[in-house]
Design an enzyme around this catalytic site. Structure first.
Site, PDB file in Angstrom:
ATOM      1  N   PHE A   1       0.837  -0.970  -0.022  1.00  0.00           N
ATOM      2  CA  PHE A   1      -0.060  -0.079  -0.191  1.00  0.00           C
ATOM      3  C   PHE A   1       0.939   1.180  -0.050  1.00  0.00           C
ATOM      4  O   PHE A   1       1.946   1.509   0.600  1.00  0.00           O
ATOM      5  CB  PHE A   1      -0.890   0.081   1.266  1.00  0.00           C
ATOM      6  CG  PHE A   1      -2.032  -1.111   1.373  1.00  0.00           C
ATOM      7  CD1 PHE A   1      -3.260  -0.798   1.090  1.00  0.00           C
ATOM      8  CD2 PHE A   1      -1.411  -2.419   1.846  1.00  0.00           C
ATOM      9  CE1 PHE A   1      -4.052  -1.961   0.930  1.00  0.00           C
ATOM     10  CE2 PHE A   1      -2.419  -3.338   2.189  1.00  0.00           C
ATOM     11  CZ  PHE A   1      -3.845  -3.112   1.754  1.00  0.00           C
ATOM     12  N   ASP A   2       0.387   2.224  -0.807  1.00  0.00           N
ATOM     13  CA  ASP A   2       1.137   3.496  -0.571  1.00  0.00           C
ATOM     14  C   ASP A   2       0.198   4.214   0.928  1.00  0.00           C
ATOM     15  O   ASP A   2      -0.804   3.613   1.332  1.00  0.00           O
ATOM     16  CB  ASP A   2       0.328   4.460  -1.579  1.00  0.00           C
ATOM     17  CG  ASP A   2       0.851   5.942  -1.474  1.00  0.00           C
ATOM     18  OD1 ASP A   2       2.012   6.176  -0.999  1.00  0.00           O
ATOM     19  OD2 ASP A   2      -0.126   6.795  -1.675  1.00  0.00           O
ATOM     20  N   LEU A   3       0.711   5.071   1.523  1.00  0.00           N
ATOM     21  CA  LEU A   3       0.104   5.618   2.713  1.00  0.00           C
ATOM     22  C   LEU A   3      -0.804   6.780   2.502  1.00  0.00           C
ATOM     23  O   LEU A   3      -2.009   6.633   2.621  1.00  0.00           O
ATOM     24  CB  LEU A   3       1.298   6.007   3.847  1.00  0.00           C
ATOM     25  CG  LEU A   3       0.854   6.377   5.072  1.00  0.00           C
ATOM     26  CD1 LEU A   3       0.239   5.313   5.867  1.00  0.00           C
ATOM     27  CD2 LEU A   3       2.012   7.155   5.813  1.00  0.00           C
ATOM     28  N   ASP A   4      -0.219   8.018   2.398  1.00  0.00           N
ATOM     29  CA  ASP A   4      -1.094   9.120   2.011  1.00  0.00           C
ATOM     30  C   ASP A   4      -2.019   9.129   1.079  1.00  0.00           C
ATOM     31  O   ASP A   4      -1.766   8.648  -0.041  1.00  0.00           O
ATOM     32  CB  ASP A   4      -0.128  10.230   1.820  1.00  0.00           C
ATOM     33  CG  ASP A   4       0.723  10.608   3.032  1.00  0.00           C
ATOM     34  OD1 ASP A   4       0.292  10.450   4.265  1.00  0.00           O
ATOM     35  OD2 ASP A   4       1.651  11.300   3.148  1.00  0.00           O
TER      36      ASP A   4
ATOM     37  N   ASP B   1      -3.073   5.749  -4.696  1.00  0.00           N
ATOM     38  CA  ASP B   1      -4.172   6.926  -4.943  1.00  0.00           C
ATOM     39  C   ASP B   1      -3.490   7.680  -6.114  1.00  0.00           C
ATOM     40  O   ASP B   1      -4.170   8.830  -6.391  1.00  0.00           O
ATOM     41  CB  ASP B   1      -4.629   7.771  -3.616  1.00  0.00           C
ATOM     42  CG  ASP B   1      -3.311   8.697  -3.181  1.00  0.00           C
ATOM     43  OD1 ASP B   1      -3.702   9.817  -2.904  1.00  0.00           O
ATOM     44  OD2 ASP B   1      -2.059   8.237  -2.758  1.00  0.00           O
TER      45      ASP B   1
END
Length: 217
Positions: free
Chosen positions: A10-13, A166
Site C-alpha cells: 500500500f501507499d500511505l497518504d 491513490d
C-alpha cells in the site's frame, strides 16, 4: 497474471490515511514562506501530491529546494497529529487481511519515521510487516525499487502481489514491478484521473480488496 494473491503493498497518504488537508496546508505554508509573491490555489497544489518533495521543489524553486524540504517536514511534523484523519472502513479491512494471514507492506515516498507516526496515530502500525520509506531507497516511485525491496523482505514474488495507491506513481510503480495494481476511488484527484493509468482494479472502498484477493485464490 493468475494465481493466489498473498501480498498486498500500500501507499500511505491518500490511500490508508487521509492526510490531504495536512499536505495542502503544509505546501501552502512552505510556498508562502519561499515564494511570497506567487499565489498557489488548492488546485495548483494537487499535482504536488504524490511525487517526492525534492522532485516537486526542484521544479518550483531549484535554488532553494533543500531548504523548502526542511521547512516542509518541520511544519508537517508539528501539525501532523492534529490534521490527520482516518478513511472509513480502512482499519477494519486491513485488520481482516492481517487476521487472514496476508502479507502486508507499505511503500511510500515519505520518510520512514513519518510513515510510522501516521500508522501509530491511526492504530494501523501493528498490521504491517514491512514499511519502506523514501530514505530506504535510491529511487522513488514510479521506480519499482521500493516494491521489489518490500517483496524481497516479505519473501514474496511479483506474481502473488498487488500494489494499491491513490496516485499515478503508485500504479506505474506496480506496473514497473510487474505486480497487479489497484487504484482507490477516494483519491483526492478523483477516480477518473487515476483510471487513465489503467490499474487492474479500482476500489470504491477498502473492503473491496477482500473480494479481489479471495477471488484470485
Amino acid at each position: 497474471m493468475t494465481g493466489k494473491i498473498t501480498t498486498l503493498l500500500f501507499d500511505l497518504d491518500g490511500t490508508l490515511i487521509n492526510t490531504n488537508e495536512l499536505i495542502i496546508k503544509t505546501f501552502q505554508a512552505t510556498l508562502q514562506e519561499f515564494l511570497p509573491d506567487r499565489v498557489f490555489t488548492r488546485e495548483d497544489i494537487l499535482p504536488f501530491i504524490g511525487p517526492s518533495l525534492m522532485e516537486t521543489f526542484r521544479e518550483i524553486n531549484p535554488a532553494h529546494a533543500e531548504e523548502m524540504r526542511v521547512f516542509y517536514r518541520e511544519y508537517n511534523l508539528k501539525h501532523h497529529d492534529d490534521l490527520i484523519l482516518e478513511y472509513e472502513g480502512v482499519y477494519e479491512a486491513i485488520r481482516v487481511l492481517y487476521e487472514e494471514d496476508y502479507k502486508l507492506g507499505i511503500v511510500s515516498t515519505k520518510m520512514y519515521d513519518t510513515i510510522m507516526r501516521g500508522l501509530k496515530v491511526t492504530g494501523l502500525d501493528k498490521f504491517f510487516q514491512v514499511v519502506i520509506g523514501l530514505d530506504q531507497v535510491s529511487n522513488a516511485k514510479p521506480d519499482p525499487e521500493g516494491i521489489e525491496m518490500a517483496l524481497s523482505l516479505l519473501n514474496a514474488t511479483k506474481e502473488e502481489a498487488i500494489m494499491i495507491g491513490d496516485n499515478y506513481h503508485d500504479i506505474e510503480a506496480g506496473k514497473n514491478a510487474e505486480t497487479l495494481t489497484a487504484g482507490v476511488a477516494w483519491a483526492i484527484k478523483g477516480p477518473e484521473h487515476l483510471a487513465q493509468f489503467q490499474p487492474d482494479f479500482m476500489l470504491e472502498k477498502m473492503s473491496d480488496l477482500l473480494a479481489i484477493v479471495r477471488d484470485e485464490e
